[in-house]
Write an enzyme that holds these catalytic residues in place. Structure first.
Site, PDB file in Angstrom:
ATOM      1  N   CYS A 136      79.985 104.564  53.313  1.00 23.74           N
ATOM      2  CA  CYS A 136      81.253 104.160  53.025  1.00 23.74           C
ATOM      3  C   CYS A 136      82.180 105.284  52.715  1.00 23.74           C
ATOM      4  O   CYS A 136      81.836 105.991  51.747  1.00 23.74           O
ATOM      5  CB  CYS A 136      81.275 102.867  51.995  1.00 23.74           C
ATOM      6  SG  CYS A 136      82.714 102.349  51.300  1.00 23.74           S
ATOM      7  N   LYS A 165      38.743 103.396  44.171  1.00 26.96           N
ATOM      8  CA  LYS A 165      39.406 104.690  44.434  1.00 26.96           C
ATOM      9  C   LYS A 165      40.887 104.576  44.189  1.00 26.96           C
ATOM     10  O   LYS A 165      41.811 104.031  44.719  1.00 26.96           O
ATOM     11  CB  LYS A 165      39.275 104.992  45.919  1.00 26.96           C
ATOM     12  CG  LYS A 165      39.951 106.459  46.250  1.00 26.96           C
ATOM     13  CD  LYS A 165      39.499 106.942  47.646  1.00 26.96           C
ATOM     14  CE  LYS A 165      40.113 108.360  47.927  1.00 26.96           C
ATOM     15  NZ  LYS A 165      41.453 108.355  47.944  1.00 26.96           N
ATOM     16  N   SER A 180      36.975 117.794  48.187  1.00 19.73           N
ATOM     17  CA  SER A 180      37.528 116.615  48.447  1.00 19.73           C
ATOM     18  C   SER A 180      36.525 115.657  48.866  1.00 19.73           C
ATOM     19  O   SER A 180      35.239 115.764  48.960  1.00 19.73           O
ATOM     20  CB  SER A 180      38.659 116.748  49.604  1.00 19.73           C
ATOM     21  OG  SER A 180      37.981 117.408  50.866  1.00 19.73           O
ATOM     22  N   ASP A 194      50.003 106.687  54.506  1.00 23.33           N
ATOM     23  CA  ASP A 194      48.428 107.571  54.654  1.00 23.33           C
ATOM     24  C   ASP A 194      47.827 107.213  55.679  1.00 23.33           C
ATOM     25  O   ASP A 194      47.097 107.987  56.565  1.00 23.33           O
ATOM     26  CB  ASP A 194      47.760 107.243  53.380  1.00 23.33           C
ATOM     27  CG  ASP A 194      48.140 107.668  52.269  1.00 23.33           C
ATOM     28  OD1 ASP A 194      49.291 108.415  52.228  1.00 23.33           O
ATOM     29  OD2 ASP A 194      47.680 107.835  51.308  1.00 23.33           O
ATOM     30  N   ALA A 195      47.838 105.776  56.429  1.00 25.61           N
ATOM     31  CA  ALA A 195      47.064 105.429  57.550  1.00 25.61           C
ATOM     32  C   ALA A 195      47.548 106.293  58.833  1.00 25.61           C
ATOM     33  O   ALA A 195      46.837 106.545  59.472  1.00 25.61           O
ATOM     34  CB  ALA A 195      47.272 104.040  57.493  1.00 25.61           C
ATOM     35  N   CYS A 233      83.755  96.466  50.841  1.00 30.87           N
ATOM     36  CA  CYS A 233      84.990  96.923  50.800  1.00 30.87           C
ATOM     37  C   CYS A 233      86.036  97.048  51.980  1.00 30.87           C
ATOM     38  O   CYS A 233      87.268  96.989  51.895  1.00 30.87           O
ATOM     39  CB  CYS A 233      85.098  98.130  49.899  1.00 30.87           C
ATOM     40  SG  CYS A 233      85.053  99.806  50.656  1.00 30.87           S
TER      41      CYS A 233
HETATM   42  O1  D41 Z   1      39.402 107.399  42.186  1.00 32.80           O
HETATM   43  C1  D41 Z   1      39.593 108.419  42.681  1.00 32.80           C
HETATM   44  N1  D41 Z   1      40.594 108.703  43.473  1.00 32.80           N
HETATM   45  C2  D41 Z   1      38.542 109.391  42.793  1.00 32.80           C
HETATM   46  C3  D41 Z   1      38.506 110.536  43.582  1.00 32.80           C
HETATM   47  C4  D41 Z   1      37.149 108.934  42.468  1.00 32.80           C
HETATM   48  N2  D41 Z   1      36.986 107.797  41.765  1.00 32.80           N
HETATM   49  N3  D41 Z   1      35.985 109.859  42.565  1.00 32.80           N
HETATM   50  C5  D41 Z   1      36.225 111.044  43.183  1.00 32.80           C
HETATM   51  N4  D41 Z   1      35.076 111.817  43.431  1.00 32.80           N
HETATM   52  C6  D41 Z   1      35.312 113.175  43.888  1.00 32.80           C
HETATM   53  C7  D41 Z   1      34.032 113.934  43.964  1.00 32.80           C
HETATM   54  C8  D41 Z   1      32.668 113.097  44.439  1.00 32.80           C
HETATM   55  C9  D41 Z   1      33.979 114.954  44.872  1.00 32.80           C
HETATM   56  C10 D41 Z   1      33.605 114.376  42.613  1.00 32.80           C
HETATM   57  C11 D41 Z   1      37.458 111.483  43.578  1.00 32.80           C
HETATM   58  C12 D41 Z   1      37.319 112.777  44.149  1.00 32.80           C
HETATM   59  N5  D41 Z   1      36.331 113.417  44.424  1.00 32.80           N
HETATM   60  C13 D41 Z   1      38.751 113.328  44.917  1.00 32.80           C
HETATM   61  N6  D41 Z   1      40.006 112.836  44.665  1.00 32.80           N
HETATM   62  C14 D41 Z   1      40.745 113.833  45.125  1.00 32.80           C
HETATM   63  C15 D41 Z   1      40.115 114.539  45.994  1.00 32.80           C
HETATM   64  C16 D41 Z   1      38.898 114.405  45.645  1.00 32.80           C
END
Ligand code: D41
Length: 681
Positions: free
Chosen positions: A437, A127, A94, A45-46, A422
């Site tokens: 192999c 998150k 998002s 991801d990074a 082997c």
């Molecule tokens: O824990 C999470 N992955 C998480 C994702 C979270 N705790 N809160 C989230 N809140 C939102 C909004 C503010 C847009 C309702 C989210 C996401 N969105 C999210 N996850 C993937 C896309 C957006």
């Protein structure tokens, strides 16, 4: 983390930027595809974030270069074939990311300036690194579950969602609202992730890169019993469209979820000040590895819903929320050696032997290097200092070497040309990344898989030769290859635990009876790479005996229509291995049939004709139609080309029909097909 690409941006001309932007879009699109469609990313991801941010940055410098098809201009994933799509009641946004407290402070400033005040309250949630889903409850009953998709349209995965135990099928509330759309994350614990990958490894299936991909992959199964067999968890973190309820704050929403029996993000804190928010971020950045599941940051949300409304959203993300992303935890250590391990499918995997180092919660002393090309691409050398991290908080991986610390004594890795287990030849077939192999039937690393394959229905069809029995026969050293099966006595078989007289003599008979299987099954049973069931039939009828096949040269094999250079090499190399030949000699001594093949009709009413089937047929299934075609001497192909003679069009045909029309290939109805094969059917 070291930058993947250094960009001397101040010096970049518009032309150079344009070139780089194009390149980045292509790279990002490719990784989007790996991530969203295949659930199988190749970069972390990074690394992805870095590419994405570079693109955003360049597009900010040259906004005239932004096009509507740039990956920065869209969110989410295309739906996979096989699922119905559903429109979310309210767009699933998002999150905007920040990567430092400096960026976080800038976000606070923007929020508070827009609200015209000094400070407001926030809710922080860890998150979860899972897959976003939306649940719909109507009058308290779960009626729908969908993936996020592109935010507006997702895939309907209701049957899969219902297999997640923590999701209530009915809300606890006495007076449930008319309709609520609950947004949350489906995720997987690190332990479950490890368990599934171990299982996949044993079956020779590709591994999931991290718990998130495992969760996303499990949710998008067309067969919901597969989803059910993977322990997924759900946590709600937001409310979408709602009818019949309203709230004043996000914190109240979460409490309502909890009271209704919907699990919420497992670590949440109500914060009165920016300082409290930052403390929470720091605390969980330090403690992230103590959790049973992976987190990759903290989501910070303005608590009051009236403030959320006032702040509004951009086309992609709300202005009232932000994701503070943790940097990936990395350590530098010395790569002492590179060893090679042999998997059950014969794949040779280079493994880095490291000076033990503590990273992401545990001590790491080995890390996979995937394959030879990966080592070359990263330019990792034996003796190097290397950067190590854990993918998905679980799997140790070598990110890159630290060239500045080289002494000149480092050495290059070379894939061995003999199997370390082997001693058989190792080959890497054209176009493949993996070296293998070739001692498939004799190599101890692969023999378990091979014996299971040997006994399978389409090979030698030995009833009762299942994984549990094979494990015991190997453990008790009663056998070491398939050839030994034929010398087992009933007494030997009675040594298998829980085997009574009957079971032992049944298995004995099944093994003895399998000696008479036709040649094509024997060839298929050998498990030569790229020699499947169909090709085994072709080879059996072309050569007529195993001995003749064993003598075949690559040139000779290439004369067969179905055989390309890769297959020819694979076959010839297989029969060159001394250990394989020993097993084959023993099979001969046991009296296994080396000569008689199942009859393949080479001359039939459909000889020389290639068919493609599209749409549903009335009188038989498509698979049956294809089988019948081959039986009658024809060829059944899955794609239309100019070489196709007939496209048989059933009910609601797919794109193959259009392709046939476009290429001018003759299309016929099911009835016309039946006429062609006449009496045979
Ligand atoms: O824990 C999470 N992955 C998480 C994702 C979270 N705790 N809160 C989230 N809140 C939102 C909004 C503010 C847009 C309702 C989210 C996401 N969105 C999210 N996850 C993937 C896309 C957006």
């Amino acid at each position: 983390m070291g930058k993947l690409f250094e960009i001397p941006e101040e010096k970049m001309t518009r032309k150079e930027a344009e070139k780089r932007i194009k390149e980045l879009r292509k790279i990002i699109e490719y990784h989007n595809y790996r991530y969203y469609v295949l659930d199988s990313p190749e970069i972390s991801d990074a690394e992805y974030d870095e590419l994405y941010r570079e693109l955003v940055h360049l597009e900010e410098m040259f906004p005239e270069l932004i096009t509507s098809d740039s990956p920065t201009q869209r969110v989410g994933a295309p739906p996979r074939k096989g699922f119905e799509t559903v429109r979310h009641y309210q767009k699933m946004l998002s999150l905007q990311d920040v990567f430092s407290f400096k960026e976080l402070d800038e976000w606070f400033e923007r929020v508070e300036r827009a609200l015209g005040m000094k400070e407001t309250d926030y809710v922080c949630e860890v998150k979860l690194d899972g897959a976003a889903v939306a649940l719909v409850f109507k009058k308290g009953v779960l009626v729908r579950g969908a993936t996020r998709g592109d935010g507006e349209v997702g895939e309907d995965i209701t049957p899969n969602i219902k297999t997640i135990r923590s999701i209530p099928l009915k809300l606890l509330a006495d007076n449930p609202p008319e309709l609520i759309e609950v947004r949350g994350e489906a995720y997987m614990s690190k332990d479950e992730f490890k368990r599934i990958n171990k299982e996949r490894e044993e079956k020779g299936e590709p591994l999931f890169a991290n718990p998130r991909n495992a969760a996303a992959g499990s949710l998008r199964q067309l067969d919901s019993s597969i989803t059910a067999s993977r322990k997924l968890t759900f946590a709600a973190h937001g409310l979408g469209y709602a009818e019949g309820v309203s709230f004043s704050s996000h914190y109240n929403v979460l409490n309502f979820f909890k009271d209704s029996g919907i699990p919420i993000t497992p670590v949440v804190k109500y914060c009165r000040t920016r300082e409290e928010v930052k403390e929470f971020c720091k605390e969980w950045e330090d403690k992230r590895h103590t959790l049973a599941f992976e987190i990759d940051g903290v989501v910070i949300k303005v608590n009051r819903l009236d403030y959320q409304n006032a702040l509004g959203e951009t086309s992609k993300a709300p202005r009232w929320a932000v994701a503070y992303k943790f940097p990936p935890e990395e350590k530098v250590t010395r790569l002492v050696d590179i060893m090679v391990s042999v998997g059950r499918t014969g794949a040779l995997t280079p493994v880095a032997i490291l000076e033990p180092v503590f990273v992401a919660g545990s001590t790491v002393s080995r890390a996979t290097l995937h394959n030879e090309d990966e080592i070359k691409r990263k330019d990792v050398r034996i003796g190097d200092f290397v950067i190590v991290r854990k993918a998905g908080d679980v799997i140790p991986e070598v990110v890159a070497p630290v060239p500045s610390r080289r002494t000149g004594k480092e050495s290059f890795f070379k894939m061995p040309d003999k199997c370390p287990v082997c001693g058989s030849d190792v080959i890497r077939l054209e176009g493949e990344a993996i070296s293998r192999c070739t001692g498939g039937i004799s190599c101890p690393a692969q023999v378990f898989n091979h014996i299971i394959h040997w006994g399978s229905r389409s090979a030698m069809d030995i009833d009762g030769l299942g994984p549990a029995v094979v494990t015991q026969l190997l453990d008790k050293k009663l056998i070491s290859t398939v050839a030994d099966l034929y010398f087992l006595t009933v007494d030997d078989l009675l040594k298998v635990e829980h085997f009574a007289d009957k079971a032992a003599s049944n298995l004995y008979d099944a093994i003895q009876n399998s000696k008479d299987r036709p040649l094509n099954r024997l060839i298929f049973g050998l498990g030569i790479r790229h020699v499947g069931e169909h090709l085994s039939k072709v080879l059996a009828s072309f050569y007529g005996s195993l001995d003749r096949l064993m003598e075949a040269t690559e040139e000779e094999l290439l004369e067969i229509e179905e055989v390309g250079p890769k297959i020819a090499t694979s076959i010839v190399t297989f029969f060159k291995q001394a250990h394989n030949l020993e097993v084959i000699q023993k099979l001969r001594r046991a009296g296994v049939n080396f000569g008689r093949a199942e009859k393949m009709i080479k001359e039939g009413p459909l000889s020389g004709l290639t068919f493609v089937f599209t749409g549903a047929l009335k009188s038989m299934s498509r698979a049956e139609a294809e089988e019948l075609t081959e039986k009658l001497g024809g060829k059944a192909s899955s794609s239309v080309s100019t070489k196709t003679d007939y496209v048989v069009v059933g009910e609601s045909p797919g794109s193959k029909y259009e392709k046939a029309l476009a290429l001018g290939v003759k299309t016929i109805s099911e009835e016309e097909f039946l006429d062609l094969i006449g009496e045979e059917f």
